[in-house]
Motif scaffolding. Structure first.
Motif, PDB file in Angstrom:
ATOM      1  N   PRO A  21       8.597  13.815 -45.589  1.00  0.00           N
ATOM      2  CA  PRO A  21       7.521  13.345 -44.702  1.00  0.00           C
ATOM      3  C   PRO A  21       8.055  12.375 -43.652  1.00  0.00           C
ATOM      4  O   PRO A  21       9.014  11.648 -43.889  1.00  0.00           O
ATOM      5  CB  PRO A  21       6.558  12.641 -45.667  1.00  0.00           C
ATOM      6  CG  PRO A  21       7.424  12.201 -46.803  1.00  0.00           C
ATOM      7  CD  PRO A  21       8.508  13.231 -46.939  1.00  0.00           C
ATOM      8  N   LYS A  22       7.394  12.368 -42.481  1.00  0.00           N
ATOM      9  CA  LYS A  22       7.823  11.487 -41.393  1.00  0.00           C
ATOM     10  C   LYS A  22       6.716  10.547 -40.937  1.00  0.00           C
ATOM     11  O   LYS A  22       6.935   9.350 -40.768  1.00  0.00           O
ATOM     12  CB  LYS A  22       8.328  12.321 -40.220  1.00  0.00           C
ATOM     13  CG  LYS A  22       9.634  13.053 -40.521  1.00  0.00           C
ATOM     14  CD  LYS A  22      10.205  13.729 -39.289  1.00  0.00           C
ATOM     15  CE  LYS A  22      11.568  14.340 -39.583  1.00  0.00           C
ATOM     16  NZ  LYS A  22      12.163  15.015 -38.389  1.00  0.00           N
ATOM     17  N   CYS A  23       5.528  11.087 -40.708  1.00  0.00           N
ATOM     18  CA  CYS A  23       4.457  10.221 -40.238  1.00  0.00           C
ATOM     19  C   CYS A  23       3.099  10.877 -40.470  1.00  0.00           C
ATOM     20  O   CYS A  23       3.014  12.082 -40.737  1.00  0.00           O
ATOM     21  CB  CYS A  23       4.625   9.889 -38.754  1.00  0.00           C
ATOM     22  SG  CYS A  23       4.505  11.336 -37.673  1.00  0.00           S
ATOM     23  N   ILE A  24       2.042  10.069 -40.386  1.00  0.00           N
ATOM     24  CA  ILE A  24       0.662  10.553 -40.495  1.00  0.00           C
ATOM     25  C   ILE A  24      -0.048  10.242 -39.185  1.00  0.00           C
ATOM     26  O   ILE A  24       0.048   9.129 -38.664  1.00  0.00           O
ATOM     27  CB  ILE A  24      -0.067   9.896 -41.671  1.00  0.00           C
ATOM     28  CG1 ILE A  24       0.580  10.313 -42.999  1.00  0.00           C
ATOM     29  CG2 ILE A  24      -1.542  10.293 -41.667  1.00  0.00           C
ATOM     30  CD1 ILE A  24      -0.038   9.668 -44.217  1.00  0.00           C
ATOM     31  N   THR A  25      -0.733  11.226 -38.633  1.00  0.00           N
ATOM     32  CA  THR A  25      -1.420  11.067 -37.348  1.00  0.00           C
ATOM     33  C   THR A  25      -2.814  11.674 -37.422  1.00  0.00           C
ATOM     34  O   THR A  25      -3.203  12.256 -38.441  1.00  0.00           O
ATOM     35  CB  THR A  25      -0.650  11.766 -36.214  1.00  0.00           C
ATOM     36  OG1 THR A  25      -0.731  13.197 -36.413  1.00  0.00           O
ATOM     37  CG2 THR A  25       0.811  11.340 -36.196  1.00  0.00           C
ATOM     38  N   GLY A  26      -3.547  11.528 -36.310  1.00  0.00           N
ATOM     39  CA  GLY A  26      -4.791  12.263 -36.174  1.00  0.00           C
ATOM     40  C   GLY A  26      -4.478  13.720 -35.867  1.00  0.00           C
ATOM     41  O   GLY A  26      -3.309  14.125 -35.826  1.00  0.00           O
ATOM     42  N   LEU A  27      -5.490  14.522 -35.626  1.00  0.00           N
ATOM     43  CA  LEU A  27      -5.282  15.935 -35.346  1.00  0.00           C
ATOM     44  C   LEU A  27      -4.581  16.116 -34.006  1.00  0.00           C
ATOM     45  O   LEU A  27      -4.972  15.522 -33.007  1.00  0.00           O
ATOM     46  CB  LEU A  27      -6.616  16.684 -35.338  1.00  0.00           C
ATOM     47  CG  LEU A  27      -7.392  16.651 -36.659  1.00  0.00           C
ATOM     48  CD1 LEU A  27      -8.699  17.417 -36.525  1.00  0.00           C
ATOM     49  CD2 LEU A  27      -6.556  17.249 -37.782  1.00  0.00           C
ATOM     50  N   THR A  28      -3.555  16.935 -33.987  1.00  0.00           N
ATOM     51  CA  THR A  28      -2.793  17.190 -32.764  1.00  0.00           C
ATOM     52  C   THR A  28      -2.531  18.682 -32.640  1.00  0.00           C
ATOM     53  O   THR A  28      -2.489  19.412 -33.636  1.00  0.00           O
ATOM     54  CB  THR A  28      -1.422  16.468 -32.797  1.00  0.00           C
ATOM     55  OG1 THR A  28      -0.653  16.972 -33.906  1.00  0.00           O
ATOM     56  CG2 THR A  28      -1.603  14.971 -32.945  1.00  0.00           C
ATOM     57  N   PRO A  29      -2.359  19.188 -31.402  1.00  0.00           N
ATOM     58  CA  PRO A  29      -1.985  20.600 -31.236  1.00  0.00           C
ATOM     59  C   PRO A  29      -0.577  20.819 -31.753  1.00  0.00           C
ATOM     60  O   PRO A  29       0.240  19.893 -31.772  1.00  0.00           O
ATOM     61  CB  PRO A  29      -2.081  20.823 -29.727  1.00  0.00           C
ATOM     62  CG  PRO A  29      -1.882  19.458 -29.139  1.00  0.00           C
ATOM     63  CD  PRO A  29      -2.511  18.500 -30.105  1.00  0.00           C
ATOM     64  N   TRP A  30      -0.289  22.051 -32.183  1.00  0.00           N
ATOM     65  CA  TRP A  30       1.039  22.364 -32.728  1.00  0.00           C
ATOM     66  C   TRP A  30       1.539  23.662 -32.150  1.00  0.00           C
ATOM     67  O   TRP A  30       0.836  24.669 -32.119  1.00  0.00           O
ATOM     68  CB  TRP A  30       0.984  22.484 -34.243  1.00  0.00           C
ATOM     69  CG  TRP A  30       2.292  22.853 -34.878  1.00  0.00           C
ATOM     70  CD1 TRP A  30       3.358  22.054 -35.097  1.00  0.00           C
ATOM     71  CD2 TRP A  30       2.667  24.143 -35.382  1.00  0.00           C
ATOM     72  NE1 TRP A  30       4.372  22.736 -35.703  1.00  0.00           N
ATOM     73  CE2 TRP A  30       3.979  24.032 -35.896  1.00  0.00           C
ATOM     74  CE3 TRP A  30       2.028  25.386 -35.448  1.00  0.00           C
ATOM     75  CZ2 TRP A  30       4.669  25.106 -36.465  1.00  0.00           C
ATOM     76  CZ3 TRP A  30       2.698  26.460 -36.017  1.00  0.00           C
ATOM     77  CH2 TRP A  30       4.006  26.305 -36.517  1.00  0.00           C
ATOM     78  N   THR A  31       2.775  23.611 -31.666  1.00  0.00           N
ATOM     79  CA  THR A  31       3.413  24.810 -31.136  1.00  0.00           C
ATOM     80  C   THR A  31       4.637  25.119 -31.986  1.00  0.00           C
ATOM     81  O   THR A  31       5.514  24.260 -32.144  1.00  0.00           O
ATOM     82  CB  THR A  31       3.859  24.608 -29.680  1.00  0.00           C
ATOM     83  OG1 THR A  31       2.719  24.263 -28.891  1.00  0.00           O
ATOM     84  CG2 THR A  31       4.484  25.894 -29.137  1.00  0.00           C
ATOM     85  N   PRO A  32       4.709  26.311 -32.578  1.00  0.00           N
ATOM     86  CA  PRO A  32       5.859  26.640 -33.426  1.00  0.00           C
ATOM     87  C   PRO A  32       7.147  26.635 -32.640  1.00  0.00           C
ATOM     88  O   PRO A  32       7.169  26.932 -31.449  1.00  0.00           O
ATOM     89  CB  PRO A  32       5.522  28.051 -33.942  1.00  0.00           C
ATOM     90  CG  PRO A  32       4.586  28.611 -32.928  1.00  0.00           C
ATOM     91  CD  PRO A  32       3.780  27.441 -32.438  1.00  0.00           C
ATOM     92  N   LEU A  33       8.223  26.280 -33.327  1.00  0.00           N
ATOM     93  CA  LEU A  33       9.529  26.309 -32.685  1.00  0.00           C
ATOM     94  C   LEU A  33       9.897  27.732 -32.339  1.00  0.00           C
ATOM     95  O   LEU A  33       9.589  28.668 -33.060  1.00  0.00           O
ATOM     96  CB  LEU A  33      10.590  25.722 -33.629  1.00  0.00           C
ATOM     97  CG  LEU A  33      10.490  24.233 -33.920  1.00  0.00           C
ATOM     98  CD1 LEU A  33      11.573  23.845 -34.914  1.00  0.00           C
ATOM     99  CD2 LEU A  33      10.645  23.432 -32.646  1.00  0.00           C
ATOM    100  N   LYS A  34      10.574  27.897 -31.240  1.00  0.00           N
ATOM    101  CA  LYS A  34      10.994  29.230 -30.815  1.00  0.00           C
ATOM    102  C   LYS A  34      12.467  29.172 -30.435  1.00  0.00           C
ATOM    103  O   LYS A  34      12.873  28.364 -29.609  1.00  0.00           O
ATOM    104  CB  LYS A  34      10.168  29.699 -29.615  1.00  0.00           C
ATOM    105  CG  LYS A  34      10.593  31.071 -29.093  1.00  0.00           C
ATOM    106  CD  LYS A  34       9.790  31.451 -27.866  1.00  0.00           C
ATOM    107  CE  LYS A  34      10.248  32.782 -27.283  1.00  0.00           C
ATOM    108  NZ  LYS A  34       9.537  33.136 -26.056  1.00  0.00           N
TER     109      LYS A  34
END
Length: 241
Positions: free
Chosen positions: A210-223
């Motif tokens: 784990p690294k951090c906890i945030t509110g809801l954010t958009p996510w783009t998969p790595l390509k």
């Protein structure tokens, strides 16, 4: 037209089994008919020039059954295959193989709804887990989860890239309460005891960092960027300058 009792078709009967139905002028199975093959399988449906062609039902002696389209003796088009273990595939066929879009229901109640290639899950698809109600949505390559995908559970979901059926690299857990935990999975191989033939069996072990906890954010998969894409991007930049 039946070949039962006809000397003219004795040789055919010994090679292709019993047949009762329509024939063309050349004496080939053509139209609608029923055949009992030498191995005990039964086909009933349409023929064209001696081959299964069109709609038909093929019942295997082991209890399997196929109902659907045929093309030149091959399952081709739309059809449903019922397997002896209770599983079922309903969808597209190409030259006797599951290919295109189809739904496979497994003996344990799990289902896969998506793309197939050469009998394997390949492309975009959703796998539903009957016992837990969870599902995986994403990309498949040669029957395995690969590239961008997400696990959806009752009160949270996990989004990441997948390699060889396992999450790998950066990803995030999205919880219904409105927060996210970001981090990444590392895959390691763990040895087991030697197998029957002396080989070492291994299993993949996942470790979530784990690294951090945030509110809801958009996510783009790595390509992953291919050499061609890099070359094109460089050319565009040079053209812009």
């Amino acid at each position: 037209m039946s070949d039962v009792g006809s000397d003219e078709f004795d040789d055919e009967r010994s090679k292709l089994g019993e047949y009762e139905g329509d024939r063309n002028e050349a004496g080939e199975r053509h139209g609608v008919g029923k055949a009992v093959l030498p191995n005990g399988d039964v086909y009933e449906g349409q023929y064209e020039n001696g081959k299964r062609h069109g709609q038909g039902t093929y019942v295997f002696k082991n209890g399997s059954r196929y109902v659907g389209d045929y093309y030149q003796n091959m399952k081709h088009g739309q059809g449903t295959f019922y397997y002896p273990d209770g599983s079922k595939y309903e969808g597209s066929w190409v030259e006797d193989l599951r290919q295109g879009h189809g739904v496979y229901t497994y003996p344990n109640g799990d289902t896969y709804d998506g793309k197939w290639l050469h009998h394997m899950r390949h492309g975009q698809g959703i796998y539903y887990y009957h016992d837990t109600g969870s599902k995986y949505k994403g990309s498949w390559v040669n029957g395995k989860m690969e590239s961008a995908g997400e696990y959806v559970h009752s009160n949270h979901r996990y989004k990441s890239n997948f390699i060889n059926n396992y999450p790998s690299g950066p990803g995030k857990y999205v919880f219904d309460i409105g927060c996210e935990q970001h981090g990444e999975y590392h895959q390691t191989e763990q040895d087991k005891a030697e197998g029957e033939w002396g080989e070492l069996a291994s299993t993949t072990v996942l470790k979530w960092i784990p690294k951090c906890i945030t509110g809801l954010t958009p996510w783009t998969p790595l390509k992953e960027t291919t050499a061609l894409e890099t070359e094109m991007a460089t050319a565009e930049e040079e053209a812009g300058n």
